[in-house]
Scaffold this motif. Structure first.
Motif, PDB file in Angstrom:
ATOM      1  N   LYS A 107      55.978  29.672  39.170  1.00  3.31           N
ATOM      2  CA  LYS A 107      55.345  29.133  37.960  1.00  3.31           C
ATOM      3  C   LYS A 107      55.474  27.618  37.860  1.00  3.31           C
ATOM      4  CE  LYS A 107      56.281  33.262  35.151  1.00  3.31           C
ATOM      5  NZ  LYS A 107      56.968  33.764  33.918  1.00  3.31           N
ATOM      6  N   ALA A 350      51.059  38.592  41.089  1.00  6.76           N
ATOM      7  CA  ALA A 350      50.735  38.324  39.680  1.00  6.76           C
ATOM      8  C   ALA A 350      50.389  39.631  38.994  1.00  6.76           C
ATOM      9  CB  ALA A 350      49.572  37.344  39.575  1.00  6.76           C
ATOM     10  N   SER A 351      50.842  39.765  37.751  1.00  7.72           N
ATOM     11  CA  SER A 351      50.613  41.015  37.023  1.00  7.72           C
ATOM     12  C   SER A 351      49.128  41.276  36.787  1.00  7.72           C
ATOM     13  CB  SER A 351      51.346  40.966  35.668  1.00  7.72           C
ATOM     14  OG  SER A 351      50.910  39.854  34.896  1.00  7.72           O
ATOM     15  N   LYS A 352      48.318  40.200  36.731  1.00  5.99           N
ATOM     16  CA  LYS A 352      46.881  40.354  36.470  1.00  5.99           C
ATOM     17  C   LYS A 352      46.054  40.304  37.759  1.00  5.99           C
ATOM     18  CE  LYS A 352      47.246  38.304  31.852  1.00  5.99           C
ATOM     19  NZ  LYS A 352      46.767  37.219  30.950  1.00  5.99           N
ATOM     20  N   ALA A 353      46.716  40.415  38.902  1.00  6.61           N
ATOM     21  CA  ALA A 353      45.990  40.345  40.173  1.00  6.61           C
ATOM     22  C   ALA A 353      45.020  41.514  40.307  1.00  6.61           C
ATOM     23  CB  ALA A 353      46.976  40.347  41.341  1.00  6.61           C
ATOM     24  N   GLU A 354      43.849  41.222  40.849  1.00  8.42           N
ATOM     25  CA  GLU A 354      42.843  42.264  40.998  1.00  8.42           C
ATOM     26  C   GLU A 354      43.199  43.256  42.099  1.00  8.42           C
ATOM     27  OE1 GLU A 354      39.120  40.375  41.642  1.00  8.42           O
ATOM     28  OE2 GLU A 354      39.071  39.394  39.669  1.00  8.42           O
ATOM     29  N   ASN A 356      46.413  44.592  44.919  1.00  3.84           N
ATOM     30  CA  ASN A 356      47.810  44.557  45.334  1.00  3.84           C
ATOM     31  C   ASN A 356      47.937  43.965  46.735  1.00  3.84           C
ATOM     32  OD1 ASN A 356      48.883  45.718  42.999  1.00  3.84           O
ATOM     33  ND2 ASN A 356      48.576  47.806  43.769  1.00  3.84           N
ATOM     34  N   THR A 395      55.717  46.442  42.141  1.00  2.00           N
ATOM     35  CA  THR A 395      54.801  46.728  41.032  1.00  2.00           C
ATOM     36  C   THR A 395      54.803  48.215  40.737  1.00  2.00           C
ATOM     37  OG1 THR A 395      53.416  44.866  41.722  1.00  2.00           O
ATOM     38  CG2 THR A 395      52.423  46.473  40.229  1.00  2.00           C
TER      39      THR A 395
END
Length: 585
Positions: A107, A350-354, A356, A395
């Motif tokens: 970050k 990233a948690s919002k990654a399209e 894996n 994840t």
């Protein structure tokens, strides 16, 4: 934000309070001096009473000496508090950064962290010093001067009161406008530091491609942006001084006019109106109010600059690691063996990654096995092994080491038993021996030598004049890529881990040395699970099993001979490398 920063005061709270109290006492003494001067003029000089002149003159001298002593003490305590506060801020930020997971570190850029630890802390330190000294003196001086002026002459004292709302509104508008400018400035500082860091780290590449002018231009463009924003902000802040001077000189004119009229009307009689001594005191208080406003202007300027820095510091202090050990008592502190299991593991950075990076990975590695991992660039080999030491959290699914979910381990215990030689090797400034003891601080010289023999690092260490006491420069710039890799492998071996991960860590050594290292590892650490990520098939072909990765999934698992028959990807890589070797010969 203020509460977050205030936690770093700790042992300097008393110094801060003392500085504030001494500042208030200094103001009281400074307020008393004009009153004594007024009496000196009215009761001594004009009355021709030399006894009063001597008595009040000595009193003035004592007040001045006492004020000097109190002021010096307040300045010393204020400096001590602000410098100590800044030191604590730097320590707290650095300590918090050490707890960050790889996800937290992603970050913040390196340049941003450096700016927060240096420039931002200096800005907050300067502002804090001004707040506990001038920031206290200014309002107290304003209040006391107005109260004393009110007791001398009510009509004239309201002149001072009239300018305060005008100045407050004007300063508020300037602060609101300038704040956004400095927010942008310090974000640009981060970019500047990143450019400098990138240039210095890659200076050999810059020079080899003759790109010095390009880098100078890139740096100059960012520096120009900082200059323009700072100039714009400083131009707005510069309006403070003329604004305050205009208000205060207007006050001086009004005091002169109203005071002269009052003296003439009273016949210089205090009982009937105003005296010359009292007018002198009012002029002194007007000057003190002007100085107090100038102090507040300086405090205001530093607060505006430090406000953005304080937000950035608080952001770093408030960042909580997204990977932490379980609560004491619940955390597992012993790793039973070196077995590793990936159970339906999926992972995204990233948690919002399209998509894996790893998708539904299932793999079981027995304790003591040698496992090779091979695959094309971007096949997520490194991402897979980073999960073993819990450098990132999965994840979905579970990673187990020694039969225990890695999330149930104490982090120190887990990482102490999972040694990793990462793809990007790092050495630190210090001797070779000091770098090696990162693996085990208690390791003796014989253990260091043995680890270096296994990593084939002894071949060049023995040729150095100072041997293991040779100094390594920052980043290991005084050793070659292959030497750096071998030292990093030796450092991991010193730890005697249950799981050893070598992430493409022999890419800079020749195949003969690579083979020698692999044989040494098998002999020295037979019970240690060894996971070797490599681009060369020769580095993994003798492994107990080889894992072929493709686009975040396991494409095939088997021995070298089995994969040549069953895996098109593995066979293609092997044949291309064999062909390249034959052509070289």
């Amino acid at each position: 934000m203020i509460r977050t920063l205030a936690r770093s005061l700790r042992q300097y709270r008393k110094s801060s309070v003392t500085a504030i109290l001494l500042s208030i006492l200094e103001v009281i003494l400074e307020i008393a001096i004009p009153l004594v001067m007024s009496d000196l003029i009215d009761r001594g000089i004009q009355a021709g009473n030399m006894g009063e002149v001597w008595r009040l003159g000595i009193a003035l001298l004592l007040l001045a000496v006492l004020e000097f002593g109190v002021g010096a003490g307040g300045a010393w305590m204020g400096a001590r508090a602000s410098v100590g506060f800044a030191a604590n801020l730097r320590d707290d930020m650095y300590d918090n950064v050490q707890t960050f997971s790889f996800g937290n570190i992603d970050k913040f850029s390196t340049g941003s962290i450096v700016t927060r630890l240096t420039t931002d802390v200096t800005n907050v330190q300067n502002a804090y010093m001004m707040i506990i000294r001038m920031g206290v003196r200014g309002p107290v001086m304003l209040a006391f001067c107005w109260i004393v002026s009110f007791t001398i002459n009510r009509q004239i004292s309201f002149v001072f009161l009239a300018v305060i709302p005008i100045l407050a509104i004007a300063l508020g508008l300037i602060m609101w406008r300038v704040s956004s400018i400095f927010n942008r400035v310090f974000a640009t500082y981060d970019t500047l530091n990143n450019v400098v860091q990138e240039n210095i780290a890659g200076i050999r590449v810059v020079k080899s491609f003759n790109r010095e002018e390009h880098e100078i231009g890139k740096f100059g463009a960012i520096s120009q942006r900082i200059y323009e924003d700072f100039a714009r902000g400083e131009r707005l802040i510069a309006l403070n001084t003329p604004l305050m001077q205009a208000c205060m000189y207007a006050c001086m004119i009004l005091i002169s006019w109203l005071g002269a009229r009052a003296i003439v009307a009273s016949g210089n009689n205090a009982a009937l109106g105003l005296t010359t001594g009292q007018l002198t005191a009012l002029f002194t208080y007007a000057t003190q109010i002007l100085m107090a406003l100038m102090m507040l202007s300086m405090v205001f300027t530093l607060i505006v600059i430090a406000q953005s820095s304080a937000k950035r510091i608080a952001e770093l202090l408030n960042e909580q690691s997204d990977i932490a050990s379980p609560e004491p008592g619940r955390a597992v502190t012993q790793v039973a063996d070196g077995s590793v299991e990936f159970d339906h593991v999926s992972f995204a950075y990233a948690s919002k990654a399209e998509k894996n990076v790893l998708e539904d990975v299932n793999l079981t590695i027995k304790s003591g096995e040698v496992v090779g991992i091979i695959g094309g660039t971007g096949s997520s080999k490194s991402s897979l092994v980073n999960l073993i030491a819990r450098l990132y959290d999965v994840t979905a699914g579970t990673v187990r080491v020694g039969g225990i979910d890695v999330r149930d381990y104490d982090l120190d215990a887990l990482r102490g038993q999972v040694a990793m030689v990462l793809q990007k090797n790092e050495l630190f400034s210090g001797t070779i021996a000091e770098n090696l003891r990162w693996g085990d601080a208690e390791a003796n010289d014989a253990e260091l030598v043995r680890a270096c023999e296994l990593a084939c690092a002894d071949e060049f260490i023995d040729q150095l004049p100072d041997g293991y006491q040779t100094m390594i420069e920052q980043g290991g710039t005084n050793v070659s890529g292959g030497q750096k890799q071998r030292l990093c492998i030796a450092r991991a071996l010193v730890a005697k881990p249950r799981v050893l991960v070598l992430d493409d860590s022999t890419s800079a050594v020749d195949t003969k040395t690579d083979a020698k290292i692999q044989r040494g590892l098998a002999e020295y650490l037979p019970a240690t699970t060894k996971i070797v990520i490599a681009q060369r098939v020769s580095s993994v072909m003798h492994a107990d099993k080889i894992v072929v990765m493709d686009d975040g999934r396991i494409s095939a698992v088997g021995t070298h001979e089995e994969l040549l028959c069953t895996s098109d990807i593995y066979r293609e890589v092997f044949e291309s490398q064999q062909k390249g070797t034959a052509e070289d010969e």
